[in-house]
Scaffold this motif. Structure first.
Motif, PDB file in Angstrom:
ATOM      1  N   ALA A 583       0.815  -1.220   0.000  1.00 17.22           N
ATOM      2  CA  ALA A 583       0.000   0.000   0.000  1.00 17.22           C
ATOM      3  C   ALA A 583       0.846   1.266   0.000  1.00 17.22           C
ATOM      4  CB  ALA A 583      -0.932   0.000   1.214  1.00 17.22           C
ATOM      5  N   ILE A 584       2.114   1.142   0.434  1.00 15.12           N
ATOM      6  CA  ILE A 584       2.976   2.328   0.498  1.00 15.12           C
ATOM      7  C   ILE A 584       3.205   2.872  -0.917  1.00 15.12           C
ATOM      8  CG2 ILE A 584       5.214   3.226   1.217  1.00 15.12           C
ATOM      9  CD1 ILE A 584       3.411   2.352   3.528  1.00 15.12           C
ATOM     10  N   GLY A 585       2.981   4.166  -1.071  1.00 13.50           N
ATOM     11  CA  GLY A 585       3.144   4.805  -2.372  1.00 13.50           C
ATOM     12  C   GLY A 585       1.878   4.875  -3.189  1.00 13.50           C
ATOM     13  N   LYS A 586       0.877   4.025  -2.845  1.00 14.83           N
ATOM     14  CA  LYS A 586      -0.408   4.121  -3.526  1.00 14.83           C
ATOM     15  C   LYS A 586      -1.128   5.384  -3.049  1.00 14.83           C
ATOM     16  CE  LYS A 586      -0.260   0.101  -5.687  1.00 14.83           C
ATOM     17  NZ  LYS A 586       1.009  -0.473  -5.195  1.00 14.83           N
ATOM     18  N   GLU A 587      -2.159   5.794  -3.777  1.00 17.00           N
ATOM     19  CA  GLU A 587      -2.852   7.034  -3.427  1.00 17.00           C
ATOM     20  C   GLU A 587      -4.292   6.765  -2.990  1.00 17.00           C
ATOM     21  OE1 GLU A 587      -0.664  10.595  -5.786  1.00 17.00           O
ATOM     22  OE2 GLU A 587      -2.208   9.526  -6.923  1.00 17.00           O
ATOM     23  N   ILE A 588      -4.772   7.641  -2.115  1.00 17.29           N
ATOM     24  CA  ILE A 588      -6.121   7.530  -1.570  1.00 17.29           C
ATOM     25  C   ILE A 588      -6.765   8.906  -1.616  1.00 17.29           C
ATOM     26  CG2 ILE A 588      -5.382   7.932   0.830  1.00 17.29           C
ATOM     27  CD1 ILE A 588      -7.461   5.813   1.676  1.00 17.29           C
ATOM     28  N   ARG A 589      -8.092   8.918  -1.779  1.00 19.22           N
ATOM     29  CA  ARG A 589      -8.803  10.195  -1.874  1.00 19.22           C
ATOM     30  C   ARG A 589     -10.085  10.114  -1.042  1.00 19.22           C
ATOM     31  NH1 ARG A 589     -11.297  11.739  -7.600  1.00 19.22           N
ATOM     32  NH2 ARG A 589     -12.751  10.109  -6.947  1.00 19.22           N
ATOM     33  N   MET A 590     -10.309  11.101  -0.203  1.00 23.72           N
ATOM     34  CA  MET A 590     -11.571  11.157   0.550  1.00 23.72           C
ATOM     35  C   MET A 590     -12.525  12.094  -0.177  1.00 23.72           C
ATOM     36  SD  MET A 590     -10.371  13.372   3.864  1.00 23.72           S
ATOM     37  CE  MET A 590      -9.335  14.828   3.705  1.00 23.72           C
ATOM     38  N   GLY A 591     -13.761  11.627  -0.333  1.00 22.77           N
ATOM     39  CA  GLY A 591     -14.754  12.420  -1.037  1.00 22.77           C
ATOM     40  C   GLY A 591     -14.282  12.771  -2.433  1.00 22.77           C
ATOM     41  N   ARG A 592     -14.353  14.055  -2.777  1.00 20.64           N
ATOM     42  CA  ARG A 592     -13.883  14.535  -4.076  1.00 20.64           C
ATOM     43  C   ARG A 592     -12.639  15.416  -3.930  1.00 20.64           C
ATOM     44  NH1 ARG A 592     -15.906  10.878  -5.203  1.00 20.64           N
ATOM     45  NH2 ARG A 592     -17.782  10.416  -6.402  1.00 20.64           N
ATOM     46  N   ASN A 593     -11.913  15.198  -2.821  1.00 22.37           N
ATOM     47  CA  ASN A 593     -10.701  15.962  -2.581  1.00 22.37           C
ATOM     48  C   ASN A 593      -9.538  15.391  -3.405  1.00 22.37           C
ATOM     49  OD1 ASN A 593     -11.540  17.916  -0.416  1.00 22.37           O
ATOM     50  ND2 ASN A 593     -12.140  16.006   0.564  1.00 22.37           N
ATOM     51  N   LYS A 594      -8.369  15.968  -3.244  1.00 20.57           N
ATOM     52  CA  LYS A 594      -7.221  15.559  -4.058  1.00 20.57           C
ATOM     53  C   LYS A 594      -6.677  14.204  -3.597  1.00 20.57           C
ATOM     54  CE  LYS A 594      -3.750  17.999  -1.267  1.00 20.57           C
ATOM     55  NZ  LYS A 594      -2.698  19.030  -1.267  1.00 20.57           N
ATOM     56  N   TRP A 595      -5.954  13.545  -4.472  1.00 18.63           N
ATOM     57  CA  TRP A 595      -5.327  12.263  -4.167  1.00 18.63           C
ATOM     58  C   TRP A 595      -4.121  12.489  -3.262  1.00 18.63           C
ATOM     59  CZ3 TRP A 595      -7.493   7.706  -5.387  1.00 18.63           C
ATOM     60  CH2 TRP A 595      -8.489   7.697  -6.365  1.00 18.63           C
ATOM     61  N   LEU A 596      -3.988  11.611  -2.232  1.00 24.54           N
ATOM     62  CA  LEU A 596      -2.883  11.710  -1.274  1.00 24.54           C
ATOM     63  C   LEU A 596      -2.088  10.410  -1.287  1.00 24.54           C
ATOM     64  CD1 LEU A 596      -4.872  13.147   1.798  1.00 24.54           C
ATOM     65  CD2 LEU A 596      -3.666  14.438   0.033  1.00 24.54           C
ATOM     66  N   PRO A 597      -0.762  10.482  -1.275  1.00 26.18           N
ATOM     67  CA  PRO A 597       0.046   9.258  -1.218  1.00 26.18           C
ATOM     68  C   PRO A 597      -0.012   8.638   0.181  1.00 26.18           C
ATOM     69  CG  PRO A 597       1.465  11.180  -1.138  1.00 26.18           C
ATOM     70  CD  PRO A 597       0.070  11.700  -1.391  1.00 26.18           C
ATOM     71  N   ILE A 598      -0.108   7.325   0.239  1.00 24.19           N
ATOM     72  CA  ILE A 598      -0.068   6.599   1.514  1.00 24.19           C
ATOM     73  C   ILE A 598       1.394   6.404   1.897  1.00 24.19           C
ATOM     74  CG2 ILE A 598      -0.624   4.441   2.704  1.00 24.19           C
ATOM     75  CD1 ILE A 598      -3.025   4.172   0.818  1.00 24.19           C
ATOM     76  N   VAL A 599       1.791   6.967   3.056  1.00 27.19           N
ATOM     77  CA  VAL A 599       3.188   6.885   3.481  1.00 27.19           C
ATOM     78  C   VAL A 599       3.385   5.943   4.663  1.00 27.19           C
ATOM     79  CG1 VAL A 599       3.725   9.189   2.627  1.00 27.19           C
ATOM     80  CG2 VAL A 599       2.934   8.909   5.001  1.00 27.19           C
ATOM     81  N   GLY A 600       2.292   5.548   5.325  1.00 31.86           N
ATOM     82  CA  GLY A 600       2.422   4.669   6.490  1.00 31.86           C
ATOM     83  C   GLY A 600       1.191   3.813   6.693  1.00 31.86           C
ATOM     84  N   VAL A 601       1.415   2.604   7.229  1.00 35.15           N
ATOM     85  CA  VAL A 601       0.319   1.700   7.600  1.00 35.15           C
ATOM     86  C   VAL A 601       0.406   1.455   9.098  1.00 35.15           C
ATOM     87  CG1 VAL A 601      -0.722  -0.569   7.307  1.00 35.15           C
ATOM     88  CG2 VAL A 601       0.283   0.603   5.331  1.00 35.15           C
ATOM     89  N   MET A 602      -0.672   1.743   9.816  1.00 37.58           N
ATOM     90  CA  MET A 602      -0.704   1.621  11.271  1.00 37.58           C
ATOM     91  C   MET A 602      -1.241   0.254  11.682  1.00 37.58           C
ATOM     92  SD  MET A 602      -2.422   5.340  12.054  1.00 37.58           S
ATOM     93  CE  MET A 602      -3.684   5.037  10.808  1.00 37.58           C
ATOM     94  N   GLN A 603      -0.659  -0.292  12.722  1.00 38.28           N
ATOM     95  CA  GLN A 603      -1.238  -1.483  13.332  1.00 38.28           C
ATOM     96  C   GLN A 603      -2.611  -1.106  13.883  1.00 38.28           C
ATOM     97  OE1 GLN A 603       1.320  -3.689  16.066  1.00 38.28           O
ATOM     98  NE2 GLN A 603      -0.443  -4.029  17.390  1.00 38.28           N
ATOM     99  N   ASP A 604      -3.563  -2.002  13.764  1.00 36.79           N
ATOM    100  CA  ASP A 604      -4.928  -1.697  14.222  1.00 36.79           C
ATOM    101  C   ASP A 604      -4.952  -1.296  15.690  1.00 36.79           C
ATOM    102  OD1 ASP A 604      -6.420  -1.963  11.934  1.00 36.79           O
ATOM    103  OD2 ASP A 604      -6.905  -4.074  12.240  1.00 36.79           O
ATOM    104  N   PHE A 605      -5.688  -0.249  15.990  1.00 43.93           N
ATOM    105  CA  PHE A 605      -6.036   0.089  17.365  1.00 43.93           C
ATOM    106  C   PHE A 605      -7.536   0.322  17.405  1.00 43.93           C
ATOM    107  CE2 PHE A 605      -4.476   4.041  15.328  1.00 43.93           C
ATOM    108  CZ  PHE A 605      -5.601   4.851  15.424  1.00 43.93           C
ATOM    109  N   LYS A 606      -8.097   0.262  18.611  1.00 42.05           N
ATOM    110  CA  LYS A 606      -9.549   0.377  18.758  1.00 42.05           C
ATOM    111  C   LYS A 606      -9.971   1.814  18.467  1.00 42.05           C
ATOM    112  CE  LYS A 606      -9.509  -3.871  20.220  1.00 42.05           C
ATOM    113  NZ  LYS A 606      -8.062  -4.121  20.235  1.00 42.05           N
ATOM    114  N   THR A 607     -10.673   2.009  17.364  1.00 38.87           N
ATOM    115  CA  THR A 607     -11.061   3.358  16.948  1.00 38.87           C
ATOM    116  C   THR A 607     -12.243   3.896  17.741  1.00 38.87           C
ATOM    117  OG1 THR A 607     -12.326   2.296  15.184  1.00 38.87           O
ATOM    118  CG2 THR A 607     -10.167   3.188  14.598  1.00 38.87           C
TER     119      THR A 607
END
Length: 803
Positions: A583-607
């Protein structure tokens, strides 16, 4: 006649002091416990029922249906309000927007900066139309006070807090978040505490409109906030089902599936369900499960039944000693109905004494009950409903406790009774008494198991690994205005100079919270996914401050706007990505906002809380949303460190109140109701066991008297104390074992259902049931053993002369 009945009843009570004391004690405790539970349940069920149009008031809520997910929101898009009024003109609508954690400043002659108050219970930007739907009493002014911008209305309690008394508040000014000057234009009478609309600080909705996009999304159909609520008042002839059909068509016309990748629809939520529906947020301080109230009601019913069982068992057992009295009365002409009335009058006297004592117990305990339950206002014992309940409970107890003993005694054969040949074994009801003892200990063991499970689950929650460090993190909140944000970096540097401070992070939200901020999103330039992602905004030190673990990549860099993103393992799993590094280096976008590069993956914590599954999560930086300051502290010298932090806050932000909280304390609030339920289980399980033991002690005492000669003969023939103890305890041990096998499936089903409220929970192991049966047998042996040993140690010569 009635005078004679009650005189005889009183003599009988005096003659059998020990058994009367056991009966009165058991009944009074049972009635008091049931009464207190009734008050708690009745209070929770009374939420908003004081509204005249309670049955015709609804909230318009939203459902988002994705292919892989369904989410619910208590609000609607702001743009929907105008469309609702246009499309459904026959319905009265009113809207309010709530915000929390804001500050009001009240000018003060003795304080140059004014007195500052943090509005933790919320401030409501409210339309005057709300008062066409809900009824509230006014001390000064009316709904018109909220027509013009920059007007504020306070309730009597808040006005007194801010200005000394509500009369002085009228016409005075207040400042909201150091930005909006408001004039007090009306005073409401104090709103009852049993409401999910705690309207204590109200600002005109026109004020909200003046501040544009900072507070409003008037033309946005794609943003739904749980803080923007629309209420509807239906006409008496309208049917909610018909309106829901109209709202379905409304949703199809106005919502664009292509924008959200979900099927969005609005529907009506009755006012009467708001307090009990966990799918939606409430504007009040808590939501109560109806299952919890049903459980408390059943516990109250069980306890009163156990007290009645004691009465029936002891009364039928004592009937042997009254056989000659009954025989004489029958020979002298008393018929069954007169004897029946005599025994019922004795029951009535005991129950009346018990009710009076129960009222005293309840009156003493009632102030403490509000601290156990989620009740803020003082509870009143002497209300028409409570007195009606007390009267009904007294009559029911008289019937439950008195009918069977009266039936048994009035049916005695007078010849057999006069010859005093009635023995315990010949009195009908021996098998019934055994059945009632089984019922008592079944209830006791169910409550023991329930208590053990509830306590274990709450211990599991308190010690559960959230995936982050929750200890020693101080959280400061602000309204995120430009003045605070412009000083953040300097403020941070000063904080890091304090010896007790390890790290500082600015963010929108703690790792585990009740945040429901989510968005549709797309991954790797693909179409929007079929589920939503939870959003948090934080700086680069968020990972260090809360102890979040990275399994791939690195933390997002410091930036005023969203430039990089981190995601959690759950998001990758739902996307079908097995290797976090992919997933590192791939891009993600929330809603219709701009694309953002994924720089880190977090271990799951209770959200969120442990009731819910871990949600797909994305964290990015955006300074405009970083309202919280999280400070990781060293555990030693916490008071000194906190004092130093407060001084630095006052130096940088003298116009803002210092309102700290600890992260672990905020998490504990998630489970306040479960903690309270666990405590109630402990208390009432203890009462149930006590009442059972009272009854058991009474029955063994009676057995000891009945077996006086038998015990004497056995001792003369060489019986040991142990064998005599076995004589008394054998039957009760068998009954307890039978009750255990009945209690197990009941307790398993009840606690399995309760544990289903938690995604993360303990398992129902056999140890809970072993503890229940072992505890019940030990308690019974101790109760039986005390009396049995006394009988066994008595002089056998006296026993043989005791005929």
């Amino acid at each position: 006649m009635f005078k004679n009945y009650f005189k005889t009843a009183w003599r009988s009570i005096i003659r059998n002091k020990a058994f009367s004391l056991i009966n009165i004690t058991g009944l009074s405790i049972g009635i008091a416990a049931s009464l207190l539970l009734f008050i708690v349940v009745q209070y929770e069920m009374s939420y908003d029922r004081f509204q005249p149009n309670y049955d015709r008031i609804y909230r318009v809520v939203t459902q988002d249906k994705f292919d892989k997910d369904i989410t619910y929101n208590s609000g609607v898009p702001v743009a929907a309000l105008k469309a609702l009024r246009t499309d459904l003109p026959n319905i009265q609508f009113g809207a309010l927007k709530s915000i929390y954690g804001s500050q009001v400043t009240v000018p003060s002659a003795g304080n140059a900066t004014g007195n500052k108050f943090i509005l933790k219970s919320g401030i409501f930007f409210i339309e005057p139309e709300i008062f066409n739907i809900f009824h509230y009493d006014w001390l000064v002014g009316g709904a018109d006070a909220l027509k013009d911008p920059n007007n504020i209305v306070l309730d009597e309690r808040t006005a007194t807090t801010y200005f000394g008394n509500w009369q002085q508040a009228m016409g005075k000014t207040m400042v909201l978040d150091n930005a909006i000057t408001l004039k007090v234009s009306g005073i409401l009478k104090n709103v009852p505490a049993n409401t999910d609309l705690p309207l204590s600080v109200l600002v005109s909705y026109e004020t909200l409109k003046q501040y544009g996009s900072a507070y409003n999304h008037a033309d946005n159909w794609n943003t739904t906030s749980s803080n923007f609520n629309v209420f509807a008042l239906l006409s008496p002839a309208a049917k909610a089902a018909d309106i829901d059909k109209a709202l379905l068509q409304f949703s199809k016309r106005h919502y664009d599936v292509m924008q959200t990748n979900s099927v969005k629809r609005n529907f009506l939520q009755p006012l009467g369900t708001i307090h009990f529906d966990r799918r939606f947020e409430t504007l009040g301080d808590h939501v109560t499960s109806k299952t919890t109230l049903l459980t408390l009601s059943l516990i109250g019913l069980f306890i009163i039944l156990m007290a009645c069982v004691n009465f029936i068992n002891l009364s039928t057992a004592l009937s042997v000693n009254r056989s000659r009295e009954v025989g004489i009365r029958k020979v002298l002409g008393s018929n069954r109905s007169q004897l029946f009335a005599q025994i019922m009058s004795e029951t009535a006297v005991i129950v009346c004494l018990s009710v009076i004592l129960a009222m005293g117990i309840a009156w003493i305990v009632l102030p403490y009950i509000k601290h156990i339950a989620s009740i803020k206002e003082p509870l009143t014992l002497f209300t028409p409903k409570t007195m009606g309940m007390m009267l009904a409970m007294g009559l029911v107890v008289i019937l439950l406790a008195g009918l069977y003993p009266s039936f048994v005694l009035s049916k005695f054969n007078p010849i057999t009774a006069l010859k005093n040949k009635m023995v315990s074994a010949s009195v009908r009801g021996v098998s019934l008494r055994r059945g009632l003892v089984v019922m008592q200990f079944t209830i006791s063991q169910v409550l023991i198991i329930a208590t053990a499970v509830a306590v274990s689950q709450m211990n599991f929650i308190s010690k559960a690994d959230l995936g982050v460090n929750k200890e020693g993190v101080l959280v400061l909140s602000s309204n995120g205005d430009s003045l605070i944000q412009s000083k953040q970096m300097a403020f941070k540097q000063q904080l890091l100079q304090v010896p007790g401070v390890q790290s500082v992070s600015f963010n929108s939200d703690a790792p585990s919270s009740d945040n429901t901020w989510s968005s549709n999103f797309a991954y790797n330039h693909q179409p929007d996914e079929k589920f939503q992602v939870t959003l948090k905004f934080a700086d680069a030190d968020y990972i260090k401050t809360f102890g979040v673990h990275l399994i791939a990549g690195q933390a997002a860099a410091e930036c005023d706007t969203s430039r990089e993103a981190m995601v959690n393992e759950t998001l990758l799993k739902k996307l079908g990505i097995k290797n976090a590094n992919d997933a590192i280096g791939k891009e993600i976008r929330m809603g219709r906002n701009k694309w953002l590069p994924i720089v880190g993956v977090m271990q799951d914590f209770k959200t969120n809380s442990l009731r819910e599954e871990i949600k797909p999560l994305m964290i990015t930086s955006n300074k405009s949303f970083q309202f919280l300051t999280a400070i990781k502290l060293r555990t030693h010298q916490l008071p000194h460190t906190r004092e130093a932090i407060q001084k630095i806050w006052a130096q940088f932000y003298p116009d803002y109140a210092f309102a700290p909280s600890f992260f672990d304390e905020d998490i504990a609030k998630f489970y306040q109701q479960e903690e309270q339920l666990s405590l109630l289980y402990k208390i009432f399980a203890g009462l149930a066991i006590f009442i059972s033991c009272l009854g058991l002690y009474g029955l063994v005492s009676f057995m000891a008297v009945q077996k006086t000669k038998e015990v004497g003969i056995r001792k003369v023939l060489g019986a040991s104390v142990a064998s005599l103890l076995k004589l008394f305890s054998k039957e009760f041990t068998i009954l307890i074992i039978i009750s255990f096998f009945i209690a197990v499936p009941v307790a398993w089903y009840m606690m399995h259902t309760w544990l289903n409220n938690f995604v993360y929970r303990i398992s129902l192991s056999g140890w809970f049931f072993i503890v229940a049966i072992t505890g019940s047998i030990l308690i019974a042996w101790i109760t039986v053993g005390y009396k049995a040993i006394r009988a066994s140690l008595a002089n056998p010569v006296k026993a043989l002369r005791s005929e």
